[in-house]
Scaffold this motif. Structure first.
Motif, PDB file in Angstrom:
ATOM      1  N   HIS A  33      -5.211   1.685   5.382  1.00 36.75           N
ATOM      2  CA  HIS A  33      -4.518   1.070   4.490  1.00 36.75           C
ATOM      3  C   HIS A  33      -4.607  -0.488   4.678  1.00 36.75           C
ATOM      4  O   HIS A  33      -4.510  -1.422   3.715  1.00 36.75           O
ATOM      5  N   THR A  51       0.846  -1.225  -0.059  1.00 39.60           N
ATOM      6  CA  THR A  51       0.134   0.033  -0.031  1.00 39.60           C
ATOM      7  C   THR A  51       0.747   1.268  -0.137  1.00 39.60           C
ATOM      8  O   THR A  51       0.317   2.481  -0.088  1.00 39.60           O
ATOM      9  N   HIS A  52       2.161   1.185   0.129  1.00 40.49           N
ATOM     10  CA  HIS A  52       2.979   2.259   0.059  1.00 40.49           C
ATOM     11  C   HIS A  52       2.894   2.947  -1.546  1.00 40.49           C
ATOM     12  O   HIS A  52       2.858   2.193  -2.407  1.00 40.49           O
ATOM     13  N   GLU A  53       2.892   4.248  -1.096  1.00 40.48           N
ATOM     14  CA  GLU A  53       2.850   5.151  -2.461  1.00 40.48           C
ATOM     15  C   GLU A  53       3.689   5.011  -3.479  1.00 40.48           C
ATOM     16  O   GLU A  53       3.371   5.007  -4.791  1.00 40.48           O
ATOM     17  N   SER A  54       4.947   4.215  -3.426  1.00 41.30           N
ATOM     18  CA  SER A  54       5.898   3.899  -4.347  1.00 41.30           C
ATOM     19  C   SER A  54       5.394   2.730  -5.323  1.00 41.30           C
ATOM     20  O   SER A  54       5.947   2.749  -6.304  1.00 41.30           O
ATOM     21  N   GLN A  77       2.262   2.643  -6.242  1.00 45.55           N
ATOM     22  CA  GLN A  77       1.069   2.964  -7.201  1.00 45.55           C
ATOM     23  C   GLN A  77       1.011   2.805  -8.591  1.00 45.55           C
ATOM     24  O   GLN A  77       0.196   2.333  -9.266  1.00 45.55           O
ATOM     25  N   ARG A  78       2.235   3.144  -9.064  1.00 43.67           N
ATOM     26  CA  ARG A  78       2.351   3.345 -10.597  1.00 43.67           C
ATOM     27  C   ARG A  78       2.719   1.974 -11.176  1.00 43.67           C
ATOM     28  O   ARG A  78       2.484   2.128 -12.396  1.00 43.67           O
ATOM     29  N   ASP A  79       2.969   0.820 -10.330  1.00 48.66           N
ATOM     30  CA  ASP A  79       3.397  -0.303 -11.097  1.00 48.66           C
ATOM     31  C   ASP A  79       3.094  -1.490 -10.370  1.00 48.66           C
ATOM     32  O   ASP A  79       3.728  -2.524 -10.596  1.00 48.66           O
ATOM     33  N   LEU A  80       1.824  -1.502  -9.564  1.00 51.91           N
ATOM     34  CA  LEU A  80       1.858  -2.729  -8.721  1.00 51.91           C
ATOM     35  C   LEU A  80       1.699  -4.118  -9.412  1.00 51.91           C
ATOM     36  O   LEU A  80       2.046  -4.879  -8.840  1.00 51.91           O
ATOM     37  N   GLN A  91      -7.202  -0.796   1.881  1.00 53.43           N
ATOM     38  CA  GLN A  91      -6.779  -0.874   0.441  1.00 53.43           C
ATOM     39  C   GLN A  91      -6.060  -2.316   0.392  1.00 53.43           C
ATOM     40  O   GLN A  91      -5.819  -2.631  -0.643  1.00 53.43           O
ATOM     41  N   MET A 107      -6.606  -5.112  -2.619  1.00 51.75           N
ATOM     42  CA  MET A 107      -5.631  -5.707  -3.564  1.00 51.75           C
ATOM     43  C   MET A 107      -5.794  -6.960  -3.332  1.00 51.75           C
ATOM     44  O   MET A 107      -5.546  -8.057  -4.571  1.00 51.75           O
TER      45      MET A 107
END
Length: 283
Positions: A62, A30-33, A35-38, A65, A69
């Protein structure tokens, strides 16, 4: 930006697929890093035979979230709890929201919860109040516990000793403490989660000396990604973000210091995680 251009791309030298499926018991996806390529992160994990990921939920938002996932991706499960850093916000509303989450099939543990007397973002009293409230929820739900402890081993053991007959299984995740603390947890029949900390020759050296004290059936493995990038990697990443596909390198290091084969360590920790979280690893 493609995965070959961003910081998450793994060089060929880091693509290591063990023969046995692995379970990453602590992935902060759930870390923002992420978000772009989970999706790509999960695909890389599966390619590395890391077939099951337990996504850590550290507060209500979280945890929800993490559940989403787990509903979207096969092989993902969630924990739900309030981290000791956020313990000051614990109230009955949060307790009720957590109680509802524990009825969901995707949620396999209570936590991340526990004590952190290193930073004290919440006071020790607030931490202990939230921790005991979550121990009560674990006893009520029957779910195992995913525990955080830093610089609070003695107090953690005191509290857990009082609750031990009421809770089921518990794992001290990302264990980094000393031998006395380790043996205290083992005496309470707890499980131990090890991370890439053991790969760090600067601060993880003491773990190498005592890892054989942990019975294989009590040991589980985790990345705690995006944190704690292993320092035993044979190639450098463009960035510093850790991800589940690198778990085999942690297994390799633990096996070395436990004096067992990587295959035995991988197979045993996977069976332990399946039993602990009451799941079937996807192969």
């Amino acid at each position: 930006m493609t995965s070959r251009e961003d910081d998450s791309f793994l060089p060929e030298a880091l693509r290591f697929r063990p023969t046995t499926p692995l379970v990453d018991i602590g992935a902060n996806l759930t870390h923002e890093s992420f978000q772009r390529d989970l999706g790509e992160v999960i695909t890389r994990a599966k390619s590395a035979n890391v077939t099951t990921l337990i996504v850590t939920g550290t507060d209500v938002s979280h945890a929800k979230q993490a559940v989403r996932m787990a509903q979207e991706f096969e092989g993902l499960y969630a924990t739900a709890g309030v981290h000791p850093h956020d313990a000051s916000g614990w109230d009955e509303t949060i307790a009720q929201e957590m109680r509802a989450l524990y009825h969901l099939p995707e949620v396999v543990a209570v936590g991340e919860c526990g004590l952190d007397f290193n930073r004290n973002f919440s006071t020790p009293r607030e931490q202990e109040h939230a921790f005991e409230a979550q121990l009560a929820l674990a006893a009520e739900s029957g779910l195992p516990l995913f525990l955080h402890e830093r610089d609070a081993g003695s107090r953690m053991r005191d509290i857990l000793r009082r609750w031990r007959d009421d809770i089921s299984d518990a794992v001290i995740h990302c264990f980094t403490a000393d031998q006395e603390t380790l043996h205290g947890y083992l005496d309470l029949d707890l499980h131990i989660g090890l991370t890439g900390w053991i790969c760090d020759e600067r601060r993880g050296h003491h773990l190498r000396d005592m890892v054989r004290d942990i019975p294989l059936e009590r040991l589980m493995v985790e990345t705690d990604c995006p944190y704690l990038l292993p320092r035993n990697l044979p190639a450098k990443l463009k960035g510093r973000r850790h991800e589940p596909a690198l778990l085999p390198w942690i297994v390799k290091e633990i096996a070395r210091w436990h004096s067992v084969s990587e295959t035995e360590l991988g197979a045993t920790t996977t069976r332990t995680a399946q039993r602990f979280f009451r799941i079937e690893a996807d192969t």
